[in-house]
Design a protein around this motif. Sequence first.
Motif, PDB file in Angstrom:
ATOM      1  N   HIS A 143      -8.504  14.252   4.098  1.00 32.46           N
ATOM      2  CA  HIS A 143      -7.953  14.954   2.940  1.00 32.46           C
ATOM      3  C   HIS A 143      -6.766  15.799   3.393  1.00 32.46           C
ATOM      4  CE1 HIS A 143     -11.245  13.852   0.269  1.00 32.46           C
ATOM      5  NE2 HIS A 143     -12.056  14.082   1.282  1.00 32.46           N
ATOM      6  N   GLY A 164       3.554   6.488   1.765  1.00 32.27           N
ATOM      7  CA  GLY A 164       3.674   7.918   1.484  1.00 32.27           C
ATOM      8  C   GLY A 164       3.198   8.774   2.640  1.00 32.27           C
ATOM      9  N   TYR A 165       2.186   8.304   3.352  1.00 28.19           N
ATOM     10  CA  TYR A 165       1.699   9.007   4.532  1.00 28.19           C
ATOM     11  C   TYR A 165       2.728   8.927   5.661  1.00 28.19           C
ATOM     12  CZ  TYR A 165      -0.749   9.534   8.974  1.00 28.19           C
ATOM     13  OH  TYR A 165      -1.088   9.889  10.251  1.00 28.19           O
ATOM     14  N   ASP A 194       0.862  -1.183   0.000  1.00 30.35           N
ATOM     15  CA  ASP A 194       0.000   0.000   0.000  1.00 30.35           C
ATOM     16  C   ASP A 194       0.898   1.232   0.000  1.00 30.35           C
ATOM     17  OD1 ASP A 194      -1.763   2.078   0.429  1.00 30.35           O
ATOM     18  OD2 ASP A 194      -2.951   0.984   1.914  1.00 30.35           O
ATOM     19  N   TYR A 246      -3.726  16.611   7.691  1.00 31.52           N
ATOM     20  CA  TYR A 246      -4.902  15.878   7.228  1.00 31.52           C
ATOM     21  C   TYR A 246      -6.120  16.257   8.050  1.00 31.52           C
ATOM     22  CZ  TYR A 246      -2.017  13.045   4.199  1.00 31.52           C
ATOM     23  OH  TYR A 246      -1.178  12.639   3.190  1.00 31.52           O
ATOM     24  N   ARG A 292       3.073  12.431  -0.507  1.00 33.95           N
ATOM     25  CA  ARG A 292       2.024  12.370   0.509  1.00 33.95           C
ATOM     26  C   ARG A 292       0.698  12.246  -0.221  1.00 33.95           C
ATOM     27  NH1 ARG A 292       1.974  16.672   4.864  1.00 33.95           N
ATOM     28  NH2 ARG A 292       0.854  15.038   5.940  1.00 33.95           N
ATOM     29  N   PRO A 293      -0.117  11.257   0.130  1.00 30.36           N
ATOM     30  CA  PRO A 293      -1.391  11.084  -0.569  1.00 30.36           C
ATOM     31  C   PRO A 293      -2.335  12.246  -0.272  1.00 30.36           C
ATOM     32  CG  PRO A 293      -1.141   9.456   1.183  1.00 30.36           C
ATOM     33  CD  PRO A 293       0.123  10.236   1.137  1.00 30.36           C
ATOM     34  N   LYS A 294      -3.114  12.626  -1.271  1.00 31.03           N
ATOM     35  CA  LYS A 294      -4.102  13.706  -1.107  1.00 31.03           C
ATOM     36  C   LYS A 294      -5.290  13.237  -0.282  1.00 31.03           C
ATOM     37  CE  LYS A 294      -2.366  16.552  -4.515  1.00 31.03           C
ATOM     38  NZ  LYS A 294      -1.019  16.651  -4.015  1.00 31.03           N
ATOM     39  N   ARG A 295      -5.541  11.924  -0.299  1.00 33.01           N
ATOM     40  CA  ARG A 295      -6.711  11.361   0.380  1.00 33.01           C
ATOM     41  C   ARG A 295      -6.314  10.053   1.062  1.00 33.01           C
ATOM     42  NH1 ARG A 295     -11.395   8.107  -1.772  1.00 33.01           N
ATOM     43  NH2 ARG A 295     -13.218   8.824  -0.634  1.00 33.01           N
ATOM     44  N   LEU A 296      -6.716   9.893   2.313  1.00 28.09           N
ATOM     45  CA  LEU A 296      -6.474   8.663   3.061  1.00 28.09           C
ATOM     46  C   LEU A 296      -7.815   8.036   3.417  1.00 28.09           C
ATOM     47  CD1 LEU A 296      -3.806   9.943   5.621  1.00 28.09           C
ATOM     48  CD2 LEU A 296      -3.387   8.567   3.584  1.00 28.09           C
ATOM     49  N   LEU A 337       7.660   8.233  -3.651  1.00 26.30           N
ATOM     50  CA  LEU A 337       6.333   8.419  -3.078  1.00 26.30           C
ATOM     51  C   LEU A 337       6.043   9.885  -2.793  1.00 26.30           C
ATOM     52  CD1 LEU A 337       6.414   5.470  -0.535  1.00 26.30           C
ATOM     53  CD2 LEU A 337       5.758   5.439  -2.927  1.00 26.30           C
ATOM     54  N   GLU A 368       0.144   4.273  -0.505  1.00 23.91           N
ATOM     55  CA  GLU A 368      -0.434   5.424   0.187  1.00 23.91           C
ATOM     56  C   GLU A 368      -0.046   5.420   1.657  1.00 23.91           C
ATOM     57  OE1 GLU A 368      -4.613   5.893  -0.532  1.00 23.91           O
ATOM     58  OE2 GLU A 368      -4.220   6.772  -2.489  1.00 23.91           O
TER      59      GLU A 368
END
Length: 146
Positions: A120, A68-69, A63, A127, A92-96, A90, A65
């Motif tokens: 978000h 990246g988080y 995963d 976030y 940082r994801p825009k959405r978790l 990687l 994401e």
Amino acid sequence: MLNIDSIQNGLVIDHIKAGAGMRIYQLAGLDRLDCCVAIIRNARSGKYGQKDIIKIESVIDLDLEVLGYLDPNVTVDVIQNGEIVEKKKLDRPKRLVNIIRCRNPRCITSVEEEIDHIFHLSANGKYRCAYCEQEENRNPEGKKHR
């Protein structure tokens, strides 16, 4: 110098912030794998001084994401026949979704257990809950914000 054998086929999670390798190991679910996984802590790094590295002796579906988080500086190298065939950088994801939980007791996610926990990435780099706008109160390393 410590010598860790190279892997022939698998993944190398590299450039992990020193000391964060075990957290990534647990949160990425690597503790549930039945293949060989090596965690190298505090390896020398020209760029970072020290870093952690995780070597997985199998090509698995990671995963990205979550990674990246937890640490957007991480790279994931795909190894085939002893050679790096792909290097993934990687962001940082825009959405978790269901990676972190909203801590607001008045949020709908506290009452309705079936609802996904969606966060978000806001303009300030933190976030926020998609439902109640509660700002995440922990950083990825697990320490509380001050």
